[in-house]
Design an enzyme around this catalytic site. Structure first.
Site, PDB file in Angstrom:
ATOM      1  N   TYR A 209     -83.334 -46.514 -89.408  1.00 31.02           N
ATOM      2  CA  TYR A 209     -83.124 -45.209 -90.039  1.00 31.02           C
ATOM      3  C   TYR A 209     -81.658 -44.852 -89.929  1.00 31.02           C
ATOM      4  O   TYR A 209     -81.084 -44.921 -88.844  1.00 31.02           O
ATOM      5  CB  TYR A 209     -83.950 -44.120 -89.330  1.00 31.02           C
ATOM      6  CG  TYR A 209     -85.060 -43.611 -90.211  1.00 31.02           C
ATOM      7  CD1 TYR A 209     -84.747 -42.962 -91.395  1.00 31.02           C
ATOM      8  CD2 TYR A 209     -86.397 -43.786 -89.877  1.00 31.02           C
ATOM      9  CE1 TYR A 209     -85.752 -42.506 -92.235  1.00 31.02           C
ATOM     10  CE2 TYR A 209     -87.406 -43.331 -90.711  1.00 31.02           C
ATOM     11  CZ  TYR A 209     -87.075 -42.691 -91.895  1.00 31.02           C
ATOM     12  OH  TYR A 209     -88.050 -42.245 -92.727  1.00 31.02           O
ATOM     13  N   GLU A 211     -80.120 -41.881 -91.696  1.00 33.02           N
ATOM     14  CA  GLU A 211     -79.897 -40.669 -92.508  1.00 33.02           C
ATOM     15  C   GLU A 211     -78.474 -40.177 -92.312  1.00 33.02           C
ATOM     16  O   GLU A 211     -77.982 -40.108 -91.177  1.00 33.02           O
ATOM     17  CB  GLU A 211     -80.871 -39.560 -92.095  1.00 33.02           C
ATOM     18  CG  GLU A 211     -82.287 -39.829 -92.570  1.00 33.02           C
ATOM     19  CD  GLU A 211     -83.286 -38.931 -91.866  1.00 33.02           C
ATOM     20  OE1 GLU A 211     -83.077 -38.649 -90.672  1.00 33.02           O
ATOM     21  OE2 GLU A 211     -84.271 -38.543 -92.507  1.00 33.02           O
ATOM     22  N   ASP A 355     -74.053 -43.691-118.062  1.00 35.49           N
ATOM     23  CA  ASP A 355     -75.087 -44.469-117.384  1.00 35.49           C
ATOM     24  C   ASP A 355     -74.898 -45.915-117.831  1.00 35.49           C
ATOM     25  O   ASP A 355     -75.325 -46.294-118.917  1.00 35.49           O
ATOM     26  CB  ASP A 355     -76.465 -43.920-117.785  1.00 35.49           C
ATOM     27  CG  ASP A 355     -77.598 -44.715-117.181  1.00 35.49           C
ATOM     28  OD1 ASP A 355     -77.331 -45.809-116.634  1.00 35.49           O
ATOM     29  OD2 ASP A 355     -78.755 -44.261-117.269  1.00 35.49           O
ATOM     30  N   THR A 381     -77.657 -49.089-112.278  1.00 34.67           N
ATOM     31  CA  THR A 381     -78.529 -49.893-111.435  1.00 34.67           C
ATOM     32  C   THR A 381     -77.687 -51.077-110.982  1.00 34.67           C
ATOM     33  O   THR A 381     -76.624 -51.342-111.553  1.00 34.67           O
ATOM     34  CB  THR A 381     -79.756 -50.416-112.206  1.00 34.67           C
ATOM     35  OG1 THR A 381     -79.288 -51.119-113.367  1.00 34.67           O
ATOM     36  CG2 THR A 381     -80.666 -49.291-112.643  1.00 34.67           C
ATOM     37  N   LYS A 384     -79.444 -55.404-112.942  1.00 32.84           N
ATOM     38  CA  LYS A 384     -79.595 -55.949-114.303  1.00 32.84           C
ATOM     39  C   LYS A 384     -78.480 -56.985-114.531  1.00 32.84           C
ATOM     40  O   LYS A 384     -78.492 -57.998-113.849  1.00 32.84           O
ATOM     41  CB  LYS A 384     -79.579 -54.804-115.314  1.00 32.84           C
ATOM     42  CG  LYS A 384     -80.685 -53.762-115.064  1.00 32.84           C
ATOM     43  CD  LYS A 384     -80.713 -52.764-116.203  1.00 32.84           C
ATOM     44  CE  LYS A 384     -81.261 -51.425-115.885  1.00 32.84           C
ATOM     45  NZ  LYS A 384     -82.591 -51.152-115.593  1.00 32.84           N
ATOM     46  N   ARG A 390     -82.149 -54.804-106.204  1.00 29.25           N
ATOM     47  CA  ARG A 390     -82.724 -53.692-106.980  1.00 29.25           C
ATOM     48  C   ARG A 390     -82.284 -52.369-106.354  1.00 29.25           C
ATOM     49  O   ARG A 390     -82.501 -52.134-105.168  1.00 29.25           O
ATOM     50  CB  ARG A 390     -84.251 -53.831-106.926  1.00 29.25           C
ATOM     51  CG  ARG A 390     -85.037 -52.901-107.805  1.00 29.25           C
ATOM     52  CD  ARG A 390     -86.424 -53.443-108.029  1.00 29.25           C
ATOM     53  NE  ARG A 390     -86.335 -54.617-108.887  1.00 29.25           N
ATOM     54  CZ  ARG A 390     -86.226 -54.576-110.215  1.00 29.25           C
ATOM     55  NH1 ARG A 390     -86.217 -53.429-110.842  1.00 29.25           N
ATOM     56  NH2 ARG A 390     -86.146 -55.690-110.912  1.00 29.25           N
TER      57      ARG A 390
HETATM   58  N1  PLP Z   1     -80.602 -46.019-116.911  1.00 30.75           N
HETATM   59  C1  PLP Z   1     -80.725 -46.994-117.817  1.00 30.75           C
HETATM   60  C2  PLP Z   1     -79.801 -47.024-118.996  1.00 30.75           C
HETATM   61  C3  PLP Z   1     -81.729 -47.956-117.677  1.00 30.75           C
HETATM   62  O1  PLP Z   1     -81.875 -48.908-118.594  1.00 30.75           O
HETATM   63  C4  PLP Z   1     -82.571 -47.886-116.542  1.00 30.75           C
HETATM   64  C5  PLP Z   1     -83.648 -48.870-116.313  1.00 30.75           C
HETATM   65  O2  PLP Z   1     -84.140 -49.537-117.139  1.00 30.75           O
HETATM   66  C6  PLP Z   1     -82.410 -46.837-115.640  1.00 30.75           C
HETATM   67  C7  PLP Z   1     -81.410 -45.914-115.845  1.00 30.75           C
HETATM   68  C8  PLP Z   1     -83.350 -46.613-114.479  1.00 30.75           C
HETATM   69  O3  PLP Z   1     -83.281 -47.561-113.506  1.00 30.75           O
HETATM   70  P1  PLP Z   1     -84.495 -47.708-112.445  1.00 30.75           P
HETATM   71  O4  PLP Z   1     -85.580 -48.428-113.158  1.00 30.75           O
HETATM   72  O5  PLP Z   1     -83.862 -48.484-111.337  1.00 30.75           O
HETATM   73  O6  PLP Z   1     -84.885 -46.323-112.031  1.00 30.75           O
END
Ligand code: PLP
Length: 578
Positions: A209, A211, A355, A381, A384, A390
């Protein structure tokens, strides 16, 4: 002291074509002696691959649905090598009754391996009888040696292995190893990680842990967690040129949630890409927290060229005066102009969130413009195109660092997943290597080769092609829904997902397209030639019928191609063959 195999025991049998005759003899002998026998095949002398049958028998012994196994091939060598790849298996190649007796009494062997070329049917009977009559002695020296073998099955931990503790979970993971190696994965958001990443992810850091943040934790004993998190943070900042990084979000959705909740009030307006034009669920879908807490206005792609219509984004921004604009997508095959998004955001006084979950690997490799200089916040993320553990992360300007950190913990999450953060640190280090650039360049070349092959087959691609790692194939020419296509391809071992196309007339459950990506196949070492071959296989499967035998024949071709490749990583140790 172990037990002998009496008539209440159950045996699992398997062979290849070279061991088929002797396997039949062993089966007869076991049945004659009253044991229950499960013959996993083959049923004749047609040529087969011995590891397939070693796997079947090893799984049954490991999950205890058989008390022991017997495998036969020409020399016994291939079967013994293959079976011993499995945790919990001790397969012994025996040429004499004495060897069989010792394999049981000393090594607690649980699979007997026979060699048809060197063992007559009568000798096989004698070896089998010796095997059945012997039991593990349990003597301290033998028990100690067997325990040492079990230790190396499970790495640093003592105690029973997963195969022994939870055979059902273990068997599912073994099957997943096999599925990933024998199919062709074209899911654009998936990848295969290095052994180093998996070691970190599976490490004892899961026990801790921590935190808080490095140097400011709630619990003691965080000195190693601090090292790991600082490494991850510093590497993320260096990789993307960011002022601040928070590497604690458990996933990409949590990273987006942290930014929204840190900077906005419920009900505020956010301008983001609509789900059916390629946006993500967290960009305003009513099915996600995002659409329930905030007032999303959506932009999309232009009807003619199917690219983001920046002028339309600007008009919407001026009309709705959003507090935040989101750029980034889950199914958009073209380069995104972050500079233009910055100008639009500045024009209306909005914050800009990029994002980059899908394209983070391309950004890290300088194969897509970096959003960091333009955006107030960049979320991603790490699993990918970035090819790592992950999880999620937030990058931001120093001025927002406190607000983001407070929102991630304690605002949204409790204890960080320190094992995942360690794996993220490894991921970022791997992405800094020159070989990662080579990898991403190949990802893009493979996507372009695949796109060209689809076009040559007369299929339309959304926006006419791709600049990145993915493409959207319109199935109109085949008169098929995305759902039906993905399901049929899955049966042939070609793994894709159905995907809505911009202005799709079909429902989001049926869709008119499929999304294909090249990150995984490129990590397996495949290049343009394979990308084209795979496109051909996809078209052939979709043009062909729904006949199971035809699909199985394609499955065999897919497996043949997949098995020629294995994950390619600099300095990677040998991967397990399923
Ligand atoms: N943002 C985008 C553009 C994504 O393609 C994804 C997942 O496919 C996410 C956020 C969310 O990621 P997670 O599945 O790890 O929550």
């Amino acid at each position: 002291m172990g037990e002998t195999f009496t008539s209440s025991a159950k045996a699992a049998l398997g062979s290849d074509h070279g061991g088929f005759g002797l396997k039949e003899r062993v089966k007869a002998r076991l049945v004659e002696r009253g044991l229950a026998v499960e013959d996993t095949g083959p049923g004749d002398r047609a040529a087969v691959d011995y590891p397939d049958y070693a796997l079947r028998v090893a799984e049954k012994v490991a999950d205890r649905s058989a008390d022991f196994g017997v495998l036969v091939c020409t020399t016994g060598i291939g079967m013994a090598v293959a079976a011993n790849k499995f945790a919990g298996i001790r397969a012994a190649q025996c040429l004499t009754p004495d060897m069989a007796e010792k394999a049981r009494t000393h090594n607690d062997a649980n699979i007997l391996v026979l060699a048809e070329r060197y063992t007559s049917p009568d000798e096989a009977d004698a070896i089998l009888d010796a095997w059945l009559a012997a039991a593990f002695t349990g003597e301290e020296r033998h028990a100690r040696r067997v325990a040492k073998m079990t230790l190396s099955d499970g790495g640093a931990e003592t105690g029973p292995s997963l195969a022994e503790t939870d055979p059902e979970t273990h068997a599912a993971i073994e099957r997943e190893i096999r599925r990933q190696r024998t199919s062709i994965n074209l899911i654009a958001s998936e990848n295969t990680v290095s052994r180093a990443v998996r070691e970190a992810q599976g490490s004892v850091l899961t026990n801790k842990y921590a935190e808080g943040y490095p140097g400011k934790r709630w619990y003691c004993g965080c000195e190693n967690a601090d090292v790991v998190e600082r490494l991850a943070v510093e590497r993320a900042k260096a990789l993307f040129g960011a002022e601040h990084a928070n590497v604690q979000p458990h996933c990409g959705s949590a990273a987006n949630m942290a930014v929204y909740f840190a900077m906005l009030e419920p009900g505020d307006t956010i301008l983001a890409m609509s789900l059916d034009h390629g946006g993500h669920l967290t960009h305003g879908s009513q099915a996600s927290f995002s659409g329930r807490f905030f007032n999303f206005v959506s932009y999309g792609v232009d009807k003619d060229d199917e690219r983001i219509d920046a002028d339309a984004v600007e008009r919407l921004a001026v009309e709705h005066r959003p507090r935040m604009i989101v750029a980034g997508a889950s199914a958009y095959p073209r380069t995104i102009d972050f500079e233009r998004f910055r100008r639009i955001a500045d024009q209306v006084g909005a914050l800009l969130l990029v994002d980059m979950a899908h394209i983070a690997g391309l950004v890290a490799a300088d194969c897509h413009p970096n959003p960091v200089p333009f955006a107030d916040f960049v979320t991603s993320t790490t699993h990918k195109t970035l090819r790592g553990a992950r999880g999620g992360m937030v990058l931001c300007r120093e001025t927002h660092a406190k607000a983001i950190d407070r929102q991630v913990f304690p605002g949204l999450q409790g204890g960080p997943l320190m094992h995942a953060i360690a794996a993220k640190a490894v991921t970022f280090a791997e992405a800094m290597k020159p070989t990662f650039k080579d990898y991403i360049r190949q990802v893009i070349r493979n996507a372009q080769a695949m796109a060209e092959a689809f076009r040559a087959e007369g299929l339309r691609l959304v926006s006419g092609g791709t600049d990145n790692h993915l493409m959207l194939v319109d199935l109109a020419a085949l008169d098929m829904s995305g759902a039906a296509a993905a399901e049929r391809l899955d049966r042939a071992g070609l793994i894709v997902n159905k995907n809505a196309l911009p202005f799709d007339p079909r429902s989001m459950f049926a869709t008119s397209g499929i999304r294909l990506g090249t990150p995984f196949m490129t990590s397996m070492g495949m290049k343009e030639a394979e990308a084209k071959t795979i496109a051909g296989m996809i078209v052939e499967t979709l043009r062909g019928g729904d006949d199971e035998a035809e699909l199985q024949a394609m499955r065999a071709r897919v497996e043949g191609l997949a098995m020629r490749f294995r994950p390619e990583f600099e300095g990677a140790g040998p991967e397990r063959l399923g």
